[in-house]
Motif scaffolding. Structure first.
Motif, mmCIF file in Angstrom:
data_model
loop_
_atom_site.group_PDB
_atom_site.id
_atom_site.type_symbol
_atom_site.label_atom_id
_atom_site.label_comp_id
_atom_site.label_asym_id
_atom_site.label_seq_id
_atom_site.Cartn_x
_atom_site.Cartn_y
_atom_site.Cartn_z
ATOM 1 N N THR A 35 -0.760 -31.766 -57.397
ATOM 2 C CA THR A 35 0.234 -32.057 -56.492
ATOM 3 C C THR A 35 1.113 -30.815 -56.086
ATOM 4 O O THR A 35 1.357 -30.515 -55.144
ATOM 5 C CB THR A 35 0.937 -33.235 -56.843
ATOM 6 N N VAL A 36 1.328 -30.208 -57.188
ATOM 7 C CA VAL A 36 2.215 -29.165 -57.059
ATOM 8 C C VAL A 36 1.402 -27.887 -56.314
ATOM 9 O O VAL A 36 2.012 -27.155 -55.383
ATOM 10 C CB VAL A 36 2.573 -28.586 -58.510
ATOM 11 N N ILE A 37 0.181 -27.880 -56.384
ATOM 12 C CA ILE A 37 -0.676 -26.795 -55.782
ATOM 13 C C ILE A 37 -0.688 -26.847 -54.299
ATOM 14 O O ILE A 37 -0.428 -26.060 -53.467
ATOM 15 C CB ILE A 37 -2.162 -26.722 -56.595
ATOM 16 N N VAL A 38 -0.782 -28.272 -53.923
ATOM 17 C CA VAL A 38 -0.946 -28.611 -52.599
ATOM 18 C C VAL A 38 0.326 -28.315 -51.922
ATOM 19 O O VAL A 38 0.583 -27.626 -50.917
ATOM 20 C CB VAL A 38 -1.286 -30.388 -52.477
ATOM 21 N N ILE A 39 1.377 -29.003 -52.760
ATOM 22 C CA ILE A 39 2.707 -28.609 -52.054
ATOM 23 C C ILE A 39 3.111 -27.142 -51.922
ATOM 24 O O ILE A 39 3.702 -26.755 -50.982
ATOM 25 C CB ILE A 39 3.823 -29.442 -52.967
ATOM 26 N N GLY A 40 2.604 -26.231 -52.876
ATOM 27 C CA GLY A 40 2.924 -24.922 -52.800
ATOM 28 C C GLY A 40 2.025 -24.283 -51.449
ATOM 29 O O GLY A 40 2.657 -23.403 -50.948
ATOM 30 N N VAL A 41 0.652 -24.560 -51.219
ATOM 31 C CA VAL A 41 0.097 -24.153 -50.372
ATOM 32 C C VAL A 41 0.697 -24.535 -48.988
ATOM 33 O O VAL A 41 0.543 -23.717 -48.189
ATOM 34 C CB VAL A 41 -1.500 -24.558 -50.363
ATOM 35 N N ILE A 42 0.829 -25.793 -48.656
ATOM 36 C CA ILE A 42 1.553 -26.146 -47.581
ATOM 37 C C ILE A 42 2.881 -25.699 -47.279
ATOM 38 O O ILE A 42 3.279 -25.024 -46.109
ATOM 39 C CB ILE A 42 1.807 -27.778 -47.662
ATOM 40 N N GLY A 43 3.686 -25.177 -48.320
ATOM 41 C CA GLY A 43 4.854 -24.393 -48.371
ATOM 42 C C GLY A 43 4.598 -22.956 -47.979
ATOM 43 O O GLY A 43 5.411 -22.596 -46.934
ATOM 44 N N LEU A 44 3.556 -22.310 -48.302
ATOM 45 C CA LEU A 44 3.234 -21.082 -47.907
ATOM 46 C C LEU A 44 2.734 -21.085 -46.443
ATOM 47 O O LEU A 44 3.341 -20.064 -45.533
ATOM 48 C CB LEU A 44 2.089 -20.576 -48.838
ATOM 49 N N ILE A 45 2.026 -22.162 -45.995
ATOM 50 C CA ILE A 45 1.664 -22.034 -44.553
ATOM 51 C C ILE A 45 2.933 -22.189 -43.592
ATOM 52 O O ILE A 45 2.827 -21.621 -42.589
ATOM 53 C CB ILE A 45 0.492 -23.380 -44.462
ATOM 54 N N PHE A 46 3.653 -23.380 -44.050
ATOM 55 C CA PHE A 46 4.869 -23.488 -43.241
ATOM 56 C C PHE A 46 5.755 -22.150 -42.965
ATOM 57 O O PHE A 46 6.252 -22.008 -42.046
ATOM 58 C CB PHE A 46 5.744 -24.549 -43.675
ATOM 59 N N PHE A 47 6.094 -21.542 -44.272
ATOM 60 C CA PHE A 47 6.744 -20.262 -44.235
ATOM 61 C C PHE A 47 6.253 -19.255 -43.187
ATOM 62 O O PHE A 47 6.693 -18.702 -42.538
ATOM 63 C CB PHE A 47 7.044 -19.835 -45.785
ATOM 64 N N PHE A 48 4.733 -18.942 -43.731
ATOM 65 C CA PHE A 48 4.601 -17.788 -42.870
ATOM 66 C C PHE A 48 4.287 -17.899 -41.439
ATOM 67 O O PHE A 48 4.204 -17.139 -40.280
ATOM 68 C CB PHE A 48 3.124 -17.303 -43.413
ATOM 69 N N SER A 49 3.997 -19.328 -40.946
ATOM 70 C CA SER A 49 3.877 -19.926 -39.677
ATOM 71 C C SER A 49 5.364 -19.782 -38.951
ATOM 72 O O SER A 49 5.530 -19.508 -37.761
ATOM 73 C CB SER A 49 3.177 -21.086 -39.187
ATOM 74 N N GLY A 50 6.121 -20.205 -39.791
ATOM 75 C CA GLY A 50 7.555 -20.062 -39.201
ATOM 76 C C GLY A 50 8.236 -18.687 -38.921
ATOM 77 O O GLY A 50 8.700 -18.584 -37.759
ATOM 78 N N ILE A 51 7.885 -17.712 -39.844
ATOM 79 C CA ILE A 51 8.053 -16.305 -39.728
ATOM 80 C C ILE A 51 7.500 -15.962 -38.327
ATOM 81 O O ILE A 51 7.998 -15.025 -37.633
ATOM 82 C CB ILE A 51 7.861 -15.629 -40.905
ATOM 83 N N GLY A 52 6.109 -16.050 -38.385
ATOM 84 C CA GLY A 52 5.547 -15.564 -37.231
ATOM 85 C C GLY A 52 5.699 -16.109 -35.950
ATOM 86 O O GLY A 52 6.009 -15.408 -35.011
ATOM 87 N N LEU A 53 6.152 -17.339 -35.961
ATOM 88 C CA LEU A 53 6.975 -17.896 -34.469
ATOM 89 C C LEU A 53 8.040 -17.342 -34.161
ATOM 90 O O LEU A 53 8.263 -16.803 -33.189
ATOM 91 C CB LEU A 53 7.097 -19.327 -34.522
ATOM 92 N N VAL A 54 8.974 -17.288 -35.214
ATOM 93 C CA VAL A 54 10.214 -16.553 -34.862
ATOM 94 C C VAL A 54 9.985 -15.005 -34.383
ATOM 95 O O VAL A 54 10.609 -14.342 -33.721
ATOM 96 C CB VAL A 54 11.242 -16.608 -36.044
ATOM 97 N N LYS A 55 9.180 -14.340 -35.190
ATOM 98 C CA LYS A 55 9.007 -12.848 -35.042
ATOM 99 C C LYS A 55 8.398 -12.599 -33.618
ATOM 100 O O LYS A 55 8.545 -11.728 -32.907
ATOM 101 C CB LYS A 55 8.144 -12.291 -36.009
ATOM 102 N N ASN A 56 7.203 -13.385 -33.146
ATOM 103 C CA ASN A 56 6.519 -13.227 -31.865
ATOM 104 C C ASN A 56 6.903 -13.834 -30.945
ATOM 105 O O ASN A 56 6.567 -13.460 -29.454
ATOM 106 C CB ASN A 56 4.873 -13.645 -32.391
ATOM 107 N N THR A 57 7.957 -14.532 -30.863
ATOM 108 C CA THR A 57 8.612 -15.185 -29.713
ATOM 109 C C THR A 57 9.615 -14.178 -29.028
ATOM 110 O O THR A 57 10.624 -13.775 -29.574
ATOM 111 C CB THR A 57 9.679 -16.515 -29.937
ATOM 112 N N LYS A 58 9.481 -13.997 -27.542
ATOM 113 C CA LYS A 58 10.245 -13.199 -26.853
ATOM 114 C C LYS A 58 11.466 -13.732 -26.509
ATOM 115 O O LYS A 58 11.455 -15.108 -26.074
ATOM 116 C CB LYS A 58 9.480 -12.403 -25.787
#
Length: 61
Positions: A35-58
């Motif tokens: 459970t901890v590993i799954v939550i960590g992986v989902i957290g990494l996906i959310f974190f990097f996709s959020g950073i990507g959206l903020v960075k790449n949005t004009k």
């Protein structure tokens, strides 16, 4: 206000929260490792996709 940028910020905050929760559970030696590993992986996906959206949005005025 740009919806993509706001959604990226929300995803980033959710990712940070789940990564903090994962670290807390690992420090306390939780027995539910899968459970901890799954939550960590989902957290990494959310974190990097959020950073990507903020960075790449004009900004368009």
């Amino acid at each position: 206000m740009n919806v993509k940028r706001v959604f990226g910020a929300v995803l980033t905050l959710l990712g940070i929260g789940s990564l903090i929760y994962t670290a807390y559970q690992l420090i306390n030696k939780s027995t539910a490792y899968t459970t901890v590993i799954v939550i960590g992986v989902i957290g990494l996906i959310f974190f990097f996709s959020g950073i990507g959206l903020v960075k790449n949005t004009k900004d368009e005025a």
